[in-house]
Design an enzyme around this catalytic site. Sequence first.
Site, PDB file in Angstrom:
ATOM      1  N   CYS A 294       0.806  -1.150  -0.074  1.00  0.00           N
ATOM      2  CA  CYS A 294      -0.261  -0.098  -0.236  1.00  0.00           C
ATOM      3  C   CYS A 294       0.809   1.136   0.062  1.00  0.00           C
ATOM      4  O   CYS A 294       1.997   1.242   0.229  1.00  0.00           O
ATOM      5  CB  CYS A 294      -0.860   0.144   1.272  1.00  0.00           C
TER       6      CYS A 294
ATOM      7  N   ARG B  48       1.485   1.668  -6.256  1.00  0.00           N
ATOM      8  CA  ARG B  48       1.639   0.685  -5.081  1.00  0.00           C
ATOM      9  C   ARG B  48       0.417  -0.017  -4.663  1.00  0.00           C
ATOM     10  O   ARG B  48       0.397  -1.105  -3.977  1.00  0.00           O
ATOM     11  CB  ARG B  48       1.932   1.245  -3.653  1.00  0.00           C
TER      12      ARG B  48
ATOM     13  N   TRP C  80      -3.649  -1.828  -1.524  1.00  0.00           N
ATOM     14  CA  TRP C  80      -3.604  -3.172  -2.311  1.00  0.00           C
ATOM     15  C   TRP C  80      -4.057  -4.310  -1.513  1.00  0.00           C
ATOM     16  O   TRP C  80      -3.324  -4.686  -0.535  1.00  0.00           O
ATOM     17  CB  TRP C  80      -2.234  -3.126  -2.764  1.00  0.00           C
TER      18      TRP C  80
ATOM     19  N   ASN D  69       0.891  -0.226   6.173  1.00  0.00           N
ATOM     20  CA  ASN D  69       1.210  -1.094   4.889  1.00  0.00           C
ATOM     21  C   ASN D  69       2.079  -2.337   5.684  1.00  0.00           C
ATOM     22  O   ASN D  69       2.936  -1.959   6.330  1.00  0.00           O
ATOM     23  CB  ASN D  69       2.199  -0.369   4.184  1.00  0.00           C
ATOM     24  N   GLY D  70       1.718  -3.399   5.290  1.00  0.00           N
ATOM     25  CA  GLY D  70       2.121  -4.608   5.830  1.00  0.00           C
ATOM     26  C   GLY D  70       1.293  -5.671   5.994  1.00  0.00           C
ATOM     27  O   GLY D  70       0.112  -5.690   5.765  1.00  0.00           O
TER      28      GLY D  70
ATOM     29  N   GLU E 123      11.604 -13.926 -19.994  1.00  0.00           N
ATOM     30  CA  GLU E 123      11.010 -12.388 -19.606  1.00  0.00           C
ATOM     31  C   GLU E 123      10.093 -11.536 -20.525  1.00  0.00           C
ATOM     32  O   GLU E 123       9.199 -10.885 -20.231  1.00  0.00           O
ATOM     33  CB  GLU E 123      12.295 -11.556 -19.458  1.00  0.00           C
TER      34      GLU E 123
ATOM     35  N   LYS F 153       6.439 -10.414 -19.600  1.00  0.00           N
ATOM     36  CA  LYS F 153       6.227  -8.997 -20.106  1.00  0.00           C
ATOM     37  C   LYS F 153       4.595  -8.860 -20.725  1.00  0.00           C
ATOM     38  O   LYS F 153       3.804  -8.002 -20.334  1.00  0.00           O
ATOM     39  CB  LYS F 153       7.243  -8.141 -20.713  1.00  0.00           C
TER      40      LYS F 153
ATOM     41  N   GLU G 126       2.001  -9.867 -18.134  1.00  0.00           N
ATOM     42  CA  GLU G 126       1.530  -8.647 -17.374  1.00  0.00           C
ATOM     43  C   GLU G 126       0.792  -7.745 -17.704  1.00  0.00           C
ATOM     44  O   GLU G 126       0.007  -7.194 -16.912  1.00  0.00           O
ATOM     45  CB  GLU G 126       2.926  -8.301 -16.748  1.00  0.00           C
TER      46      GLU G 126
ATOM     47  N   HIS H 129       9.885 -32.047 -26.991  1.00  0.00           N
ATOM     48  CA  HIS H 129       9.534 -32.774 -25.770  1.00  0.00           C
ATOM     49  C   HIS H 129       8.128 -32.240 -25.409  1.00  0.00           C
ATOM     50  O   HIS H 129       7.960 -32.370 -24.260  1.00  0.00           O
ATOM     51  CB  HIS H 129      10.496 -32.586 -24.780  1.00  0.00           C
TER      52      HIS H 129
ATOM     53  N   LYS I 134       3.605  -3.004  -7.713  1.00  0.00           N
ATOM     54  CA  LYS I 134       4.772  -2.761  -7.838  1.00  0.00           C
ATOM     55  C   LYS I 134       5.904  -3.601  -7.149  1.00  0.00           C
ATOM     56  O   LYS I 134       6.829  -3.875  -7.731  1.00  0.00           O
ATOM     57  CB  LYS I 134       5.271  -1.270  -7.974  1.00  0.00           C
TER      58      LYS I 134
HETATM   59  C1  AGP Z   1       8.055  -7.594 -13.148  1.00  0.00           C
HETATM   60  O1  AGP Z   1       8.042  -7.080 -14.487  1.00  0.00           O
HETATM   61  C2  AGP Z   1       7.066  -8.032 -12.158  1.00  0.00           C
HETATM   62  N1  AGP Z   1       6.222  -6.831 -11.872  1.00  0.00           N
HETATM   63  C3  AGP Z   1       7.446  -8.762 -10.983  1.00  0.00           C
HETATM   64  O2  AGP Z   1       7.574 -10.024 -11.571  1.00  0.00           O
HETATM   65  C4  AGP Z   1       8.718  -8.353 -10.330  1.00  0.00           C
HETATM   66  O3  AGP Z   1       9.968  -8.526 -11.104  1.00  0.00           O
HETATM   67  C5  AGP Z   1       8.909  -9.281  -9.099  1.00  0.00           C
HETATM   68  O4  AGP Z   1       7.575  -9.091  -8.102  1.00  0.00           O
HETATM   69  C6  AGP Z   1      10.077  -8.896  -8.300  1.00  0.00           C
HETATM   70  O5  AGP Z   1      10.068  -7.687  -7.747  1.00  0.00           O
HETATM   71  P1  AGP Z   1      11.472  -7.080  -7.201  1.00  0.00           P
HETATM   72  O6  AGP Z   1      12.559  -7.100  -8.180  1.00  0.00           O
HETATM   73  O7  AGP Z   1      11.161  -5.610  -6.683  1.00  0.00           O
HETATM   74  O8  AGP Z   1      11.926  -7.905  -5.894  1.00  0.00           O
END
Ligand code: AGP
Length: 609
Positions: A2, A27, A74, A100-101, A482, A486, A489, A505, A604
């Site tokens: 959050c 966030r 969040w 937050n937490g 990766e 992307k 996401e 396989h 994030k």
């Molecule tokens: C990356 O595009 C994602 N949002 C997510 O996988 C991110 O890389 C992952 O949560 C790790 O975050 P960090 O690098 O802040 O630890």
Amino acid sequence: MCGIVGYAGKRNSVDVVFDGLKKLEYRGYDSSGIAVIVDKELQVRKKVGRLYNLRSDILKNPITANIGLGHTRWATHGKPFEKNAHPHTDSTKSIAVVHNGIIENYIKLRNELLKHGQKFESETDSEVIVHLIKRNYKGSLLHAVQKTLGELKGSYALGVLCKYEPGRIVCVRQNAPLVIGVGKGENFLASDVTALLPYTRDIIFIEDGDVAEITAEKVIIRDIRNNVKNREIRNIRWSEAQAEKGDYRHFMLKEIFEQPRTIEETFRGRICPNEGRVHIEEIGLEDEYIKNISNIHVVACGTSYHAGLVSKFLFEYFAGIPTEVDIASEFRYGNSILNKKSLVIIVSQSGETADTLAALKLAKSKNCRTLAVCNVVGSSISREAEYVIYTHCGPEIGVASTKAFTSQLAILYMFAFDWASKRGKLTKERLKEYLSELWEVPLKISEFLKDIKLLQDIARVFVNKRDFLYLGRHVNYPIALEGALKLKEVSYIHAEGYAAGEMKHGPIALIDESMPIVAIAVKGRVYEKMISNIEEVKSRGGTVIALVSECDEEIVGKSDYVIYIPKINEFISPLITVVPLQLLAYYIAVFLGCDVDQPRNLAKSVTVE
Ligand code: AGP
């Protein structure tokens, strides 16, 4: 995860808090709320949904105050309903808390409070905090908070207001980010620096266990036992523009285009190709230790994990160090063979990922040397690790990580070449060559970014596909993973990254005209094998988007679409091959009308397990 913002000073706290929350909305954006004190009474407003819902409510019924707390949520406990939005207040509406937490023992605390007749308005873990503070309040908010902390288990960044002490905010940091901004006749608190830059650059990165009292005139930091703690005020150089979109439509696009500069920033002062030297002063690992490292464990999540996967090839091929790469949430429950000669490298953009932080603590408990690669100064992971090196790429606001990823890679390349040289595996001449190739990367990415129309055209062609397969080998296998992440996401399209050699396989059964195949086939030791994979796909009616080195003529006629990237050493190519895949994902998402910077269900930094 959050966002928290607090203010005490001469301005209207409602405006300051809103401006700050807007910058923190990435966030979390399930709901938001604000608490202020007016004429010694608490006023609390909260709304479900995006921040502008709360803004509209306030505009209809304006409030003005000189002290306030805000929160954008969040959800972790309790669905995103208004009743679960923060701030939470006690039953007498005397105290308000933003959190937050995660409070790990909240069930036990809630049951104990219920047994004593306490009523609860929400389903959240956070609400227990305000009732405990009220129960412990005997005239001093600071002491009530300090006493309450002794009852909590878990992670918490807190802001607390009390109508009996109208000029003061008490805030706490424990395993969740919180910083304090120091102004003239005004002071601030926030979950991260970007919320404060319009008002102050003087930031205090409070530590876990710190309890701070903030008024318009002063900031006093203590610990739970009331010992005063002296914390440095750091002047942050980030420009506001860095934290703003500039003339880009989305933060993600801005951050993709920032990569030439951010990679250069990451290299700056650390590599000297002419002298064949790598100098990373932040890392105090002794040369003798580096020569005798028995094994490396790279631990991370998501995109950062993919950076780790690339580094395995580098540490093993160049430095001859056996390297394992673990997903943090698995590492925590595995039984990795670690000892004091093991080096654990933690990779995390936010420095707050709960699983990664826990993995770091586990590694430390096994007496390993630990080294963190982070992008957020003062983050929990950066404080917990024995050594930390920052990626210097400024705030990464887009939830999908782009510039932080290539900066992480840049740092891992530096380590691999430096340690290879120190372990006698790389001659000075070869080191100069590799460092020179690294140094050319920012320029080569800039070249590539000059003309991205082909990527926009390809994105338009495939925007309505429901499945993608990304294929790569060797150092570009992690880039296939990766690229797929992307796309998933930001566009919500199913995409899978796969080791191209594995096609036979199983995955080859998937091939038909409905599922595009993205194949990374740059010149190098696996090029011919990749061409064979492309031919296999074509012979079964598949559609191929090939990512190849410029001047590659062999590919002509073998692939439906060809994206050329500047020629570069195959081992260093991941720094460049990832860029077109970032853009492909971005434009498909934009054409689909997705919320590119704040994709659904994502945040994030994942500060919950
Ligand atoms: C990356 O595009 C994602 N949002 C997510 O996988 C991110 O890389 C992952 O949560 C790790 O975050 P960090 O690098 O802040 O630890």
